[in-house]
Design a protein around this motif. Structure first.
Motif, short mmCIF file in Angstrom:
data_model
loop_
_atom_site.label_atom_id
_atom_site.label_comp_id
_atom_site.label_asym_id
_atom_site.label_seq_id
_atom_site.Cartn_x
_atom_site.Cartn_y
_atom_site.Cartn_z
N UNK A 73 0.85 -1.19 0.00
CA UNK A 73 0.00 0.00 0.00
C UNK A 73 0.89 1.24 0.00
N UNK A 74 1.89 1.26 0.86
CA UNK A 74 2.80 2.41 0.92
C UNK A 74 3.55 2.56 -0.40
N UNK A 75 4.02 1.47 -0.95
CA UNK A 75 4.73 1.53 -2.24
C UNK A 75 3.84 2.13 -3.32
N UNK B 293 -4.40 2.32 -8.85
CA UNK B 293 -3.14 1.64 -9.11
C UNK B 293 -2.71 0.69 -8.02
N UNK B 294 -3.66 0.05 -7.34
CA UNK B 294 -3.31 -0.87 -6.26
C UNK B 294 -2.68 -2.13 -6.83
N UNK B 295 -1.56 -2.53 -6.24
CA UNK B 295 -0.85 -3.71 -6.74
C UNK B 295 -0.35 -4.56 -5.57
N UNK C 146 -4.37 -5.55 -6.37
CA UNK C 146 -4.71 -5.66 -4.95
C UNK C 146 -6.16 -5.24 -4.74
N UNK C 147 -6.78 -5.81 -3.73
CA UNK C 147 -8.15 -5.46 -3.34
C UNK C 147 -8.09 -4.94 -1.92
N UNK C 148 -7.97 -3.60 -1.78
CA UNK C 148 -7.85 -3.04 -0.44
C UNK C 148 -8.70 -1.80 -0.23
#
Length: 78
Positions: free
Chosen positions: A3-5, A56-58, A67-69
């Protein structure tokens, strides 16, 4: 950590990385706090807060897929 990245990458590495780390570390607690305040998060069949892909979640620093967040409340996201 991904998430931070994603957040740093999305800011073109111009974001305050200490603030981004803090936000990402505290995000799960903030979601729980919002739920306790009464925010009606959507739920999965096994009663977990529904999370969807957003922006752009990965995973794995951009190499592991989507990613699913993003926690959702009906058609609203946060």
């Amino acid at each position: 950590r991904w998430h931070a990245y994603d957040t740093v990458k999305g800011s073109d590495w111009l974001g305050d990385q200490d603030a981004i780390q803090y936000m990402c570390r505290e995000a799960p607690r903030a979601v729980i706090e919002l739920e306790r305040y009464g925010l009606p998060f959507s739920r999965t069949d096994d009663n977990k807060i529904y999370q969807r892909a957003f922006g752009g979640q990965s995973l794995k620093f951009g190499t592991g897929g989507q990613a699913y967040r993003c926690a959702c409340a009906a058609d609203r996201t946060g």
